[in-house]
Design a protein around this motif. Structure first.
Motif, PDB file in Angstrom:
ATOM      1  N   THR A 271       0.965  -1.191   0.009  1.00  0.00           N
ATOM      2  CA  THR A 271      -0.007  -0.089  -0.014  1.00  0.00           C
ATOM      3  C   THR A 271       0.916   1.053   0.049  1.00  0.00           C
ATOM      4  O   THR A 271       2.086   1.129  -0.159  1.00  0.00           O
ATOM      5  CB  THR A 271      -0.988  -0.088   1.218  1.00  0.00           C
ATOM      6  N   ASN A 272       0.031   2.472   0.140  1.00  0.00           N
ATOM      7  CA  ASN A 272       1.092   3.773  -0.052  1.00  0.00           C
ATOM      8  C   ASN A 272       1.775   3.796   1.423  1.00  0.00           C
ATOM      9  O   ASN A 272       1.419   3.192   2.490  1.00  0.00           O
ATOM     10  CB  ASN A 272       0.059   4.906  -0.383  1.00  0.00           C
ATOM     11  N   PRO A 273       2.873   4.665   1.368  1.00  0.00           N
ATOM     12  CA  PRO A 273       3.818   4.871   2.482  1.00  0.00           C
ATOM     13  C   PRO A 273       3.274   6.153   3.441  1.00  0.00           C
ATOM     14  O   PRO A 273       4.122   6.345   4.232  1.00  0.00           O
ATOM     15  CB  PRO A 273       4.914   5.063   1.935  1.00  0.00           C
ATOM     16  N   MET A 274       2.151   6.382   3.096  1.00  0.00           N
ATOM     17  CA  MET A 274       1.774   7.833   3.847  1.00  0.00           C
ATOM     18  C   MET A 274       1.039   7.516   5.323  1.00  0.00           C
ATOM     19  O   MET A 274       0.413   6.232   5.175  1.00  0.00           O
ATOM     20  CB  MET A 274       0.613   8.683   2.928  1.00  0.00           C
ATOM     21  N   ASN A 275       1.149   8.283   6.169  1.00  0.00           N
ATOM     22  CA  ASN A 275       0.330   8.029   7.269  1.00  0.00           C
ATOM     23  C   ASN A 275       0.609   6.730   7.978  1.00  0.00           C
ATOM     24  O   ASN A 275      -0.256   6.181   8.646  1.00  0.00           O
ATOM     25  CB  ASN A 275      -1.253   8.171   7.043  1.00  0.00           C
ATOM     26  N   LEU A 276       1.920   6.517   8.175  1.00  0.00           N
ATOM     27  CA  LEU A 276       2.318   5.367   8.813  1.00  0.00           C
ATOM     28  C   LEU A 276       2.324   5.361  10.209  1.00  0.00           C
ATOM     29  O   LEU A 276       2.727   6.495  10.617  1.00  0.00           O
ATOM     30  CB  LEU A 276       3.833   4.925   8.390  1.00  0.00           C
ATOM     31  N   PRO A 277       1.488   4.518  11.210  1.00  0.00           N
ATOM     32  CA  PRO A 277       1.346   4.691  12.530  1.00  0.00           C
ATOM     33  C   PRO A 277       2.464   4.526  13.195  1.00  0.00           C
ATOM     34  O   PRO A 277       3.672   3.737  12.386  1.00  0.00           O
ATOM     35  CB  PRO A 277       0.099   3.569  12.609  1.00  0.00           C
ATOM     36  N   LEU A 278       2.504   5.151  14.460  1.00  0.00           N
ATOM     37  CA  LEU A 278       3.919   4.662  15.053  1.00  0.00           C
ATOM     38  C   LEU A 278       4.359   3.400  15.310  1.00  0.00           C
ATOM     39  O   LEU A 278       5.375   3.185  15.419  1.00  0.00           O
ATOM     40  CB  LEU A 278       3.481   5.589  16.427  1.00  0.00           C
ATOM     41  N   ALA A 279       3.249   2.597  15.627  1.00  0.00           N
ATOM     42  CA  ALA A 279       3.503   1.222  15.669  1.00  0.00           C
ATOM     43  C   ALA A 279       4.336   0.599  14.286  1.00  0.00           C
ATOM     44  O   ALA A 279       4.958  -0.530  14.390  1.00  0.00           O
ATOM     45  CB  ALA A 279       2.409   0.536  15.831  1.00  0.00           C
ATOM     46  N   GLY A 280       4.063   1.374  13.218  1.00  0.00           N
ATOM     47  CA  GLY A 280       4.873   0.844  12.111  1.00  0.00           C
ATOM     48  C   GLY A 280       6.378   0.768  12.027  1.00  0.00           C
ATOM     49  O   GLY A 280       7.237   0.173  11.653  1.00  0.00           O
ATOM     50  N   ARG A 281       6.910   1.788  12.872  1.00  0.00           N
ATOM     51  CA  ARG A 281       8.409   1.592  13.055  1.00  0.00           C
ATOM     52  C   ARG A 281       8.917   0.301  13.695  1.00  0.00           C
ATOM     53  O   ARG A 281      10.077   0.163  13.670  1.00  0.00           O
ATOM     54  CB  ARG A 281       8.843   2.572  14.448  1.00  0.00           C
ATOM     55  N   ARG A 282       8.080  -0.641  14.233  1.00  0.00           N
ATOM     56  CA  ARG A 282       8.398  -2.011  14.809  1.00  0.00           C
ATOM     57  C   ARG A 282       8.733  -2.753  13.582  1.00  0.00           C
ATOM     58  O   ARG A 282       9.536  -3.766  13.898  1.00  0.00           O
ATOM     59  CB  ARG A 282       7.558  -2.243  15.812  1.00  0.00           C
ATOM     60  N   PHE A 283       8.146  -2.493  12.413  1.00  0.00           N
ATOM     61  CA  PHE A 283       8.056  -3.558  11.506  1.00  0.00           C
ATOM     62  C   PHE A 283       8.568  -3.045  10.240  1.00  0.00           C
ATOM     63  O   PHE A 283       8.872  -3.637   9.294  1.00  0.00           O
ATOM     64  CB  PHE A 283       6.965  -4.436  11.063  1.00  0.00           C
ATOM     65  N   VAL A 284       8.704  -1.697   9.838  1.00  0.00           N
ATOM     66  CA  VAL A 284       9.219  -1.058   8.603  1.00  0.00           C
ATOM     67  C   VAL A 284      10.859  -0.811   9.235  1.00  0.00           C
ATOM     68  O   VAL A 284      11.201   0.037   9.970  1.00  0.00           O
ATOM     69  CB  VAL A 284       8.919   0.155   8.322  1.00  0.00           C
ATOM     70  N   VAL A 285      11.874  -1.584   8.580  1.00  0.00           N
ATOM     71  CA  VAL A 285      13.181  -1.789   9.260  1.00  0.00           C
ATOM     72  C   VAL A 285      13.924  -1.692   8.134  1.00  0.00           C
ATOM     73  O   VAL A 285      13.980  -1.904   7.027  1.00  0.00           O
ATOM     74  CB  VAL A 285      13.309  -3.047   9.990  1.00  0.00           C
ATOM     75  N   PRO A 286      15.217  -0.993   8.526  1.00  0.00           N
ATOM     76  CA  PRO A 286      16.484  -0.941   7.450  1.00  0.00           C
ATOM     77  C   PRO A 286      16.947  -2.167   7.334  1.00  0.00           C
ATOM     78  O   PRO A 286      16.906  -3.101   8.016  1.00  0.00           O
ATOM     79  CB  PRO A 286      17.225   0.076   8.457  1.00  0.00           C
ATOM     80  N   ARG A 287      17.631  -2.371   5.863  1.00  0.00           N
ATOM     81  CA  ARG A 287      18.436  -3.322   5.548  1.00  0.00           C
ATOM     82  C   ARG A 287      19.677  -3.655   6.349  1.00  0.00           C
ATOM     83  O   ARG A 287      20.114  -2.773   7.054  1.00  0.00           O
ATOM     84  CB  ARG A 287      18.580  -3.216   4.004  1.00  0.00           C
ATOM     85  N   ASP A 288      19.962  -4.800   6.202  1.00  0.00           N
ATOM     86  CA  ASP A 288      21.062  -5.262   7.085  1.00  0.00           C
ATOM     87  C   ASP A 288      22.319  -4.097   6.718  1.00  0.00           C
ATOM     88  O   ASP A 288      22.888  -4.008   5.533  1.00  0.00           O
ATOM     89  CB  ASP A 288      21.688  -6.630   6.724  1.00  0.00           C
ATOM     90  N   GLY A 289      23.250  -3.808   7.801  1.00  0.00           N
ATOM     91  CA  GLY A 289      24.207  -2.943   7.534  1.00  0.00           C
ATOM     92  C   GLY A 289      23.747  -1.275   7.407  1.00  0.00           C
ATOM     93  O   GLY A 289      24.567  -0.462   7.184  1.00  0.00           O
ATOM     94  N   TYR A 290      22.569  -1.019   7.450  1.00  0.00           N
ATOM     95  CA  TYR A 290      21.826   0.327   7.392  1.00  0.00           C
ATOM     96  C   TYR A 290      21.095   0.622   8.617  1.00  0.00           C
ATOM     97  O   TYR A 290      20.709  -0.031   9.469  1.00  0.00           O
ATOM     98  CB  TYR A 290      21.212   0.385   6.177  1.00  0.00           C
ATOM     99  N   ILE A 291      20.863   1.924   8.888  1.00  0.00           N
ATOM    100  CA  ILE A 291      20.276   2.472   9.824  1.00  0.00           C
ATOM    101  C   ILE A 291      19.205   3.654   9.289  1.00  0.00           C
ATOM    102  O   ILE A 291      19.394   4.049   8.280  1.00  0.00           O
ATOM    103  CB  ILE A 291      20.993   3.197  11.081  1.00  0.00           C
ATOM    104  N   PHE A 292      18.047   3.732  10.164  1.00  0.00           N
ATOM    105  CA  PHE A 292      17.060   4.816   9.762  1.00  0.00           C
ATOM    106  C   PHE A 292      17.497   6.138  10.453  1.00  0.00           C
ATOM    107  O   PHE A 292      17.971   5.977  11.752  1.00  0.00           O
ATOM    108  CB  PHE A 292      15.721   4.519  10.138  1.00  0.00           C
ATOM    109  N   LEU A 293      17.362   7.064   9.784  1.00  0.00           N
ATOM    110  CA  LEU A 293      17.646   8.274  10.610  1.00  0.00           C
ATOM    111  C   LEU A 293      16.266   9.216  10.809  1.00  0.00           C
ATOM    112  O   LEU A 293      15.484   9.107   9.796  1.00  0.00           O
ATOM    113  CB  LEU A 293      18.605   9.455   9.863  1.00  0.00           C
TER     114      LEU A 293
END
Length: 417
Positions: free
Chosen positions: A269-291
């Motif tokens: 689906t679209n990436p807009m309006n991702l709930p706060l809980a989405g931070r638990r499962f939208v994750v960076p690839r191995d060797g990367y981090i989210f800023l």
């Protein structure tokens, strides 16, 4: 942007509007003729990283996503049960005032007697005979009656429906039904109807401003947001490569903003309006981090620089002198604004944020009072309700201290006009 009045819409909306496909070249020419092409160029540059994000995709931890979905489903069930219980008395008391009472209850044939005239006048179930047993002459004789007809005539009227053959069935309240919500809030609770583009609305965004009017309003808003989060999380499943591939559409909205849509090949689906809980499962690839690039009150900081208001610049550079206060010795512009008001009115730090931005963008006292009170209620903070005159004092105090800001407003308006 909603605070702006008498501002050239081509200048202000240019960055969003120029990507409207039908008006694209006309608007570009108009912007070019007026030396404003840079406004359009901003949005074009933004599309480049968006397209790269679209191709690369977002990594989804499916197990974590399933856990979040289950948690939200459970929370939604509990919230719905609570909402049903508090709305039931309102429906019972004010059903006759509703525009669409049939959405709340309907008549059905009685399940005890079946609704037929003979059955409801002489209900064998209410007379102690099971519904699946057919009376016979032998049963009549055993009961002391000379005939089967006399035996049946001895049965009492149906107690369940009172001999009417009909029962009223109460239907569950659906917080997603605009008609049901409007009847409960506007006809049941007698709250003045909220309107959007001239029409009565029950959109959560519009109801959030009056959530302090009644606890049911707050519950309706909260469950609406909870359901939106649940629906989003449910749809955010990854494709076969473990990634979520969305599509960024430059012409996907009526306003001309870039839209995010479901991928053309993979599910998602679209990436807009991702709930706060989405931070638990939208994750960076191995060797990367989210800023998390928090711009730190960038609009207020930008305004301080552009207006050259020394006091506003000081709020972002000089520690607070407020002995005994938790923010004493720290740099915090919002607490500085709270401190300015303390001699007359008491506001929270969160309210001061709204006050600052409303002042920067031309907010008026009457509407701002509604917003500030709603913010305090939403956060559960026991601040005293602010009246329009209190908020007008706050705005006057704000501009009295940051005096250069008002002059900058006027000069900017003159320049744009």
């Amino acid at each position: 942007h909603k605070w702006l009045v008498e501002i050239d819409p081509l200048l202000y909306c240019g960055m969003d509007a120029v990507v409207c496909y039908d008006a694209y070249w006309n608007q570009l020419k108009m912007l070019q003729d007026r030396g404003l092409y840079w406004v359009a160029d901003h949005d074009h540059k933004l599309l480049t990283p968006l397209m790269a994000m679209q191709a690369k995709g977002f990594r989804i931890d499916e197990l974590a996503r399933a856990d979040v979905q289950m948690e939200l489903e459970q929370a939604l069930t509990i919230a719905d049960q609570e909402l049903q219980s508090v709305i039931a008395p309102v429906v019972t008391k004010h059903l006759k005032d509703f525009d669409k009472p049939h959405l709340f209850q309907i008549e059905r044939s009685c399940g005890c007697c079946g609704g037929g005239k003979l059955q409801r006048d002489y209900c064998q179930v209410c007379s102690g005979l099971p519904s699946d047993v057919k009376p016979t002459r032998e049963m009549a004789l055993a009961a002391g009656f000379k005939s089967l007809k006399a035996y049946r005539a001895s049965f009492m009227p149906c107690r369940t429906c009172g001999g009417s053959g009909k029962v009223v069935k109460r239907l569950p309240f659906n917080s997603d039904s605009p008609d049901q919500v409007a009847d409960v809030l506007y006809r049941g609770l007698r709250i003045r109807a909220r309107r959007f583009k001239g029409q009565e609305t029950i959109k959560a965004a519009q109801l959030d401003g009056i959530r302090d009017k009644h606890p049911i309003v707050a519950k309706v808003v909260d469950i609406s947001k909870l359901r939106a989060d649940y629906d989003t999380v449910t749809r955010l499943s990854a494709g076969v490569d473990g990634l979520l591939h969305c599509v960024f559409d430059p012409w996907g909205t009526a306003s001309g903003r870039v839209a995010g849509k479901e991928g053309l090949v993979e599910c998602g689906t679209n990436p807009m309006n991702l709930p706060l809980a989405g931070r638990r499962f939208v994750v960076p690839r191995d060797g990367y981090i989210f800023l998390y690039p928090d711009m730190a009150q960038i609009e207020a900081r930008g305004t301080a620089v552009l207006s050259k208001d020394k006091k506003l610049i000081e709020a972002f550079t000089v520690p607070i002198n407020w002995p005994g206060h938790p923010k004493h010795g720290m740099i915090d512009s919002h607490t500085r604004v709270v401190q300015l008001m303390k001699d007359r009115v008491t506001i929270t730090r969160d309210q001061s944020k709204r006050l600052t931005y409303a002042a920067i963008f031309g907010g008026q006292a009457k509407q701002l009072a509604v917003e500030l009170n709603a913010e305090a209620f939403r956060k559960g903070e026991g601040a005293k309700a602010l009246k329009t005159e209190d908020v007008q004092y706050m705005l006057d105090t704000f501009f009295g201290v940051f005096s250069r800001l008002k002059a900058w407003h006027l000069s900017l308006s003159d320049e744009v006009l």
